[in-house]
Design a protein around this motif. Structure first.
Motif, PDB file in Angstrom:
ATOM      1  N   ILE A 190      -1.721  11.783   8.082  1.00 38.05           N
ATOM      2  CA  ILE A 190      -1.410  11.072   6.842  1.00 38.05           C
ATOM      3  C   ILE A 190      -1.038   9.635   7.191  1.00 38.05           C
ATOM      4  CG2 ILE A 190       0.089  10.950   4.816  1.00 38.05           C
ATOM      5  CD1 ILE A 190      -1.629  13.444   4.862  1.00 38.05           C
ATOM      6  N   GLY A 191      -1.663   8.674   6.538  1.00 42.06           N
ATOM      7  CA  GLY A 191      -1.292   7.278   6.690  1.00 42.06           C
ATOM      8  C   GLY A 191      -0.400   6.856   5.536  1.00 42.06           C
ATOM      9  N   MET A 192       0.741   6.272   5.845  1.00 42.27           N
ATOM     10  CA  MET A 192       1.695   5.858   4.814  1.00 42.27           C
ATOM     11  C   MET A 192       2.107   4.417   5.074  1.00 42.27           C
ATOM     12  SD  MET A 192       5.421   7.595   3.903  1.00 42.27           S
ATOM     13  CE  MET A 192       4.649   9.183   3.617  1.00 42.27           C
ATOM     14  N   THR A 193       2.190   3.610   4.027  1.00 42.29           N
ATOM     15  CA  THR A 193       2.666   2.234   4.160  1.00 42.29           C
ATOM     16  C   THR A 193       4.071   2.126   3.590  1.00 42.29           C
ATOM     17  OG1 THR A 193       1.629   1.606   2.053  1.00 42.29           O
ATOM     18  CG2 THR A 193       0.367   1.233   4.069  1.00 42.29           C
ATOM     19  N   SER A 194       4.878   1.258   4.199  1.00 44.70           N
ATOM     20  CA  SER A 194       6.244   1.070   3.718  1.00 44.70           C
ATOM     21  C   SER A 194       6.835  -0.181   4.341  1.00 44.70           C
ATOM     22  CB  SER A 194       7.110   2.290   4.039  1.00 44.70           C
ATOM     23  OG  SER A 194       8.362   2.185   3.365  1.00 44.70           O
ATOM     24  N   PHE A 195       8.104  -0.421   4.018  1.00 43.35           N
ATOM     25  CA  PHE A 195       8.926  -1.426   4.668  1.00 43.35           C
ATOM     26  C   PHE A 195      10.172  -0.731   5.194  1.00 43.35           C
ATOM     27  CE2 PHE A 195       6.464  -3.799   1.511  1.00 43.35           C
ATOM     28  CZ  PHE A 195       5.849  -4.726   2.345  1.00 43.35           C
ATOM     29  N   GLY A 196      11.131  -1.490   5.650  1.00 41.65           N
ATOM     30  CA  GLY A 196      12.354  -0.900   6.167  1.00 41.65           C
ATOM     31  C   GLY A 196      13.162  -0.210   5.079  1.00 41.65           C
ATOM     32  N   LYS A 197      14.112   0.615   5.498  1.00 41.04           N
ATOM     33  CA  LYS A 197      14.873   1.439   4.558  1.00 41.04           C
ATOM     34  C   LYS A 197      15.783   0.638   3.637  1.00 41.04           C
ATOM     35  CE  LYS A 197      16.525   4.144   7.779  1.00 41.04           C
ATOM     36  NZ  LYS A 197      17.317   5.227   8.405  1.00 41.04           N
ATOM     37  N   THR A 198      15.995  -0.638   3.934  1.00 41.45           N
ATOM     38  CA  THR A 198      16.833  -1.433   3.036  1.00 41.45           C
ATOM     39  C   THR A 198      16.146  -1.711   1.712  1.00 41.45           C
ATOM     40  OG1 THR A 198      16.012  -3.481   4.026  1.00 41.45           O
ATOM     41  CG2 THR A 198      18.058  -2.567   4.927  1.00 41.45           C
ATOM     42  N   VAL A 199      14.823  -1.611   1.686  1.00 44.82           N
ATOM     43  CA  VAL A 199      14.087  -1.942   0.454  1.00 44.82           C
ATOM     44  C   VAL A 199      13.248  -0.779  -0.056  1.00 44.82           C
ATOM     45  CG1 VAL A 199      12.166  -3.005   1.744  1.00 44.82           C
ATOM     46  CG2 VAL A 199      12.580  -3.653  -0.631  1.00 44.82           C
ATOM     47  N   LEU A 200      12.651   0.024   0.814  1.00 40.72           N
ATOM     48  CA  LEU A 200      11.868   1.195   0.422  1.00 40.72           C
ATOM     49  C   LEU A 200      12.293   2.385   1.278  1.00 40.72           C
ATOM     50  CD1 LEU A 200       8.275  -0.321   0.026  1.00 40.72           C
ATOM     51  CD2 LEU A 200       9.882   0.262  -1.799  1.00 40.72           C
ATOM     52  N   ARG A 201      12.573   3.528   0.631  1.00 38.31           N
ATOM     53  CA  ARG A 201      13.187   4.645   1.349  1.00 38.31           C
ATOM     54  C   ARG A 201      12.421   5.960   1.252  1.00 38.31           C
ATOM     55  NH1 ARG A 201      19.285   3.498  -1.009  1.00 38.31           N
ATOM     56  NH2 ARG A 201      19.541   1.444  -0.053  1.00 38.31           N
ATOM     57  N   TYR A 202      11.327   6.000   0.521  1.00 36.56           N
ATOM     58  CA  TYR A 202      10.660   7.273   0.262  1.00 36.56           C
ATOM     59  C   TYR A 202      10.212   7.983   1.539  1.00 36.56           C
ATOM     60  CZ  TYR A 202       7.025   3.696   0.412  1.00 36.56           C
ATOM     61  OH  TYR A 202       6.260   2.613   0.775  1.00 36.56           O
ATOM     62  N   MET A 203       9.873   7.220   2.591  1.00 35.10           N
ATOM     63  CA  MET A 203       9.359   7.861   3.803  1.00 35.10           C
ATOM     64  C   MET A 203      10.402   8.752   4.469  1.00 35.10           C
ATOM     65  SD  MET A 203      10.244   4.552   4.289  1.00 35.10           S
ATOM     66  CE  MET A 203      11.113   3.424   5.383  1.00 35.10           C
ATOM     67  N   VAL A 204      11.692   8.463   4.228  1.00 38.38           N
ATOM     68  CA  VAL A 204      12.753   9.279   4.818  1.00 38.38           C
ATOM     69  C   VAL A 204      12.673  10.709   4.296  1.00 38.38           C
ATOM     70  CG1 VAL A 204      15.250   9.552   5.028  1.00 38.38           C
ATOM     71  CG2 VAL A 204      14.231   7.256   5.096  1.00 38.38           C
ATOM     72  N   ARG A 205      12.303  10.866   3.040  1.00 39.64           N
ATOM     73  CA  ARG A 205      12.159  12.192   2.430  1.00 39.64           C
ATOM     74  C   ARG A 205      10.763  12.769   2.650  1.00 39.64           C
ATOM     75  NH1 ARG A 205      15.219  14.694  -1.555  1.00 39.64           N
ATOM     76  NH2 ARG A 205      14.148  16.256  -2.860  1.00 39.64           N
ATOM     77  N   LEU A 206       9.744  11.902   2.568  1.00 46.38           N
ATOM     78  CA  LEU A 206       8.363  12.381   2.587  1.00 46.38           C
ATOM     79  C   LEU A 206       7.893  12.783   3.982  1.00 46.38           C
ATOM     80  CD1 LEU A 206       6.665   9.851   0.133  1.00 46.38           C
ATOM     81  CD2 LEU A 206       7.066  12.288  -0.257  1.00 46.38           C
ATOM     82  N   LYS A 207       8.261  12.039   5.008  1.00 45.76           N
ATOM     83  CA  LYS A 207       7.734  12.318   6.348  1.00 45.76           C
ATOM     84  C   LYS A 207       8.079  13.732   6.813  1.00 45.76           C
ATOM     85  CE  LYS A 207       7.242  10.247  10.964  1.00 45.76           C
ATOM     86  NZ  LYS A 207       7.633  11.363  11.833  1.00 45.76           N
ATOM     87  N   HIS A 221       4.113  -0.559   8.903  1.00 44.57           N
ATOM     88  CA  HIS A 221       4.944  -1.636   8.367  1.00 44.57           C
ATOM     89  C   HIS A 221       4.029  -2.662   7.707  1.00 44.57           C
ATOM     90  CE1 HIS A 221       8.487  -4.610   9.250  1.00 44.57           C
ATOM     91  NE2 HIS A 221       8.456  -4.208   8.004  1.00 44.57           N
ATOM     92  N   ALA A 222       4.077  -2.738   6.396  1.00 40.81           N
ATOM     93  CA  ALA A 222       3.078  -3.513   5.644  1.00 40.81           C
ATOM     94  C   ALA A 222       3.413  -4.995   5.605  1.00 40.81           C
ATOM     95  CB  ALA A 222       2.944  -2.942   4.235  1.00 40.81           C
ATOM     96  N   THR A 223       3.497  -5.591   6.775  1.00 42.32           N
ATOM     97  CA  THR A 223       3.775  -7.024   6.886  1.00 42.32           C
ATOM     98  C   THR A 223       2.623  -7.733   7.589  1.00 42.32           C
ATOM     99  OG1 THR A 223       5.045  -6.519   8.879  1.00 42.32           O
ATOM    100  CG2 THR A 223       6.291  -6.835   6.838  1.00 42.32           C
ATOM    101  N   GLY A 224       1.417  -7.487   7.125  1.00 45.58           N
ATOM    102  CA  GLY A 224       0.251  -8.160   7.685  1.00 45.58           C
ATOM    103  C   GLY A 224      -0.433  -7.334   8.746  1.00 45.58           C
ATOM    104  N   LEU A 277      -2.891   8.517  -2.620  1.00 41.78           N
ATOM    105  CA  LEU A 277      -1.720   8.429  -3.479  1.00 41.78           C
ATOM    106  C   LEU A 277      -1.228   6.999  -3.381  1.00 41.78           C
ATOM    107  CD1 LEU A 277      -0.139  11.751  -2.318  1.00 41.78           C
ATOM    108  CD2 LEU A 277      -0.454  11.199  -4.722  1.00 41.78           C
ATOM    109  N   VAL A 278      -1.106   6.328  -4.520  1.00 42.29           N
ATOM    110  CA  VAL A 278      -0.810   4.894  -4.529  1.00 42.29           C
ATOM    111  C   VAL A 278       0.421   4.651  -5.391  1.00 42.29           C
ATOM    112  CG1 VAL A 278      -1.671   2.632  -5.236  1.00 42.29           C
ATOM    113  CG2 VAL A 278      -3.230   4.292  -4.203  1.00 42.29           C
ATOM    114  N   ALA A 279       1.265   3.735  -4.942  1.00 44.35           N
ATOM    115  CA  ALA A 279       2.398   3.261  -5.736  1.00 44.35           C
ATOM    116  C   ALA A 279       2.618   1.787  -5.420  1.00 44.35           C
ATOM    117  CB  ALA A 279       3.662   4.069  -5.436  1.00 44.35           C
ATOM    118  N   PRO A 280       3.271   1.044  -6.346  1.00 47.48           N
ATOM    119  CA  PRO A 280       3.372  -0.409  -6.178  1.00 47.48           C
ATOM    120  C   PRO A 280       4.683  -0.872  -5.548  1.00 47.48           C
ATOM    121  CG  PRO A 280       3.888   0.165  -8.432  1.00 47.48           C
ATOM    122  CD  PRO A 280       3.624   1.460  -7.721  1.00 47.48           C
ATOM    123  N   GLY A 281       5.027  -0.340  -4.384  1.00 42.57           N
ATOM    124  CA  GLY A 281       6.240  -0.780  -3.711  1.00 42.57           C
ATOM    125  C   GLY A 281       6.219  -2.269  -3.422  1.00 42.57           C
TER     126      GLY A 281
END
Length: 411
Positions: A190-207, A221-224, A277-281
């Motif tokens: 599974i490929g998942m995009t996110s940022f650090g836990k200070t701004v997006l946290r779903y991966m902590v539950r989903l992984k 880490h979706a920073t380029g 599965l797409v969301a606008p984080g």
């Protein structure tokens, strides 16, 4: 220590013969083996290489004479780049090389990017370049696991400064070939995009939840560059499904930020028929390099300085609508099911009600535009939740579980 690893050493042997031979000697001095590839056009090496310039050009369906007759060094090196990439991939598939190192200035680096992009993830690939880490290197051309070393003092001829770079590079590529644990394919990825836990946290539950279901999860880490790696693997068809919940790089590219994953961000999974599965984080933010001036379109915006490297500009309602249309346009041509999860209470921790970057009007504008622009092939799920709430992650898992049960996601 293993002594059976073979490194492909690539460069223009007509102009960098001494440097390439020194690099090869360093690899051999550590017990490694070398296969040499000449990507020159006009001149010849002092001694024949394992793979001549003629073999390289022919591997790309052309010839050295065609490169010479073009009368243009740019076109000639593109002929050699195509051949070098094809030949390197063939050598790897035949088990003849375990890693690659390419030496060059701007010409050699241009070729090196194509060669490295042709090799699978897990093959050690090093570029020793006079322009390593330069802003002239577009992120979309960088292989997901490429390694670059600055060739200090290496424009012309050997010296103690450039020998320091070359000897380290020799140790790095040989050590990598000996130590690498190539990606396994014993579990669907599974490929998942996110940022650090200070701004997006779903991966902590989903992984962990996805791992319990028998899947491997890689979070990018979706920073380029992280988005570039994600897209590179999606283009290879490496993922069973993607949770692309941080598509901020789409907005970055749209608004001219240098923190871009390229124009094909959010396109490759759909093109390869990978369920999404797409969301606008963090859709409401555009990142730019913190120590540079803001892009022209983002001047005079409210900003959030994440650190000295990264600053985010906050988009106004009209700009958020523009991002919504861009994201929907990316999904319209997908060849597999797409579920768009739209959290109506916010899409990053900083935009919760009461938080510093909360903008109720902007959130409504974005959600309205998603509803209008969402293509027919995309299932839109409006959620009375924030993207960092457990309800959001649970909704994503419910859709995923349904896809697994229906065979949309292969297990």
């Amino acid at each position: 220590m293993a002594d059976d690893k073979t490194i492909l050493v690539v460069g223009t042997y007509d102009t960098k013969d001494d440097e390439l031979n020194y690099l090869s000697d360093c690899i051999r001095g550590q017990g490694g083996k070398v296969r040499s590839m000449d990507v020159s056009v006009l001149g010849d090496p002092s001694v024949p290489t394992d793979h001549s310039k003629h073999e390289v050009a022919e591997a790309g369906g052309s010839s050295i004479q065609a490169a010479i007759d073009s009368g243009d060094e740019n076109h000639a090196m593109q002929i050699m780049a195509e051949g070098a990439a094809a030949l390197a991939l063939r050598l790897y598939r035949e088990g003849k090389i375990d890693g690659v190192i390419v030496l060059g200035g701007t010409m050699g680096t241009d070729l090196a990017l194509d060669l490295c992009a042709a090799l699978p993830l897990g093959v050690p690939k090093y570029v020793v370049s006079t322009v390593s880490f330069s802003a002239m290197l577009p992120p979309e051309r960088l292989a997901p696991d490429i390694q670059m070393i600055l060739w200090a003092g290496g424009l012309y001829g050997l010296n103690s400064v450039c020998k320091s770079s070359l000897s380290q590079a020799a140790g790095a590529v040989l050590g990598a070939a000996r130590a690498v644990e190539a990606p396994r394919r014993d579990k669907p990825l599974i490929g998942m995009t996110s940022f650090g836990k200070t701004v997006l946290r779903y991966m902590v539950r989903l992984k962990p939840a996805l791992e319990e279901r028998g899947f491997e999860v890689a979070v990018f880490h979706a920073t380029g560059m992280g988005g570039r790696a994600f897209e590179g693997l999606a283009a290879e068809g490496a993922f069973a499904c993607v949770f692309d919940f941080a598509p901020q790089e789409v907005g970055n590219h749209l608004f001219g930020s240098g923190i871009s994953a390229g124009p094909d961000r959010m396109s490759n999974a759909g093109a390869r028929g990978i369920p999404q599965l797409v969301a606008p984080g963090c859709y409401d933010l555009v990142d730019f390099v913190g120590w540079q001036a803001a892009p022209e379109r983002l001047k005079d915006r409210e900003t959030h300085a994440h650190n000295r490297l990264l600053t985010s500009a906050v988009l106004d309602p009209d700009e958020r609508r523009e991002v919504a249309r861009a994201i929907c346009g990316k999904l319209a041509d997908a060849k597999a099911p797409v579920a768009f999860l739209l959290p109506l209470e916010g899409c990053n921790e900083w935009d919760r009600e009461g938080a510093d970057l909360h903008d109720a009007e902007g959130l409504v504008a974005f959600c309205d535009e998603i509803g209008t622009a969402c293509p027919q092939n995309v299932a839109l799920h409006r959620l009375e939740a924030h993207i960092n709430d457990a309800d959001f992650s649970d909704a994503a898992l419910a859709i995923f579980d349904q896809w697994v049960a229906e065979g949309v996601v292969k297990k």
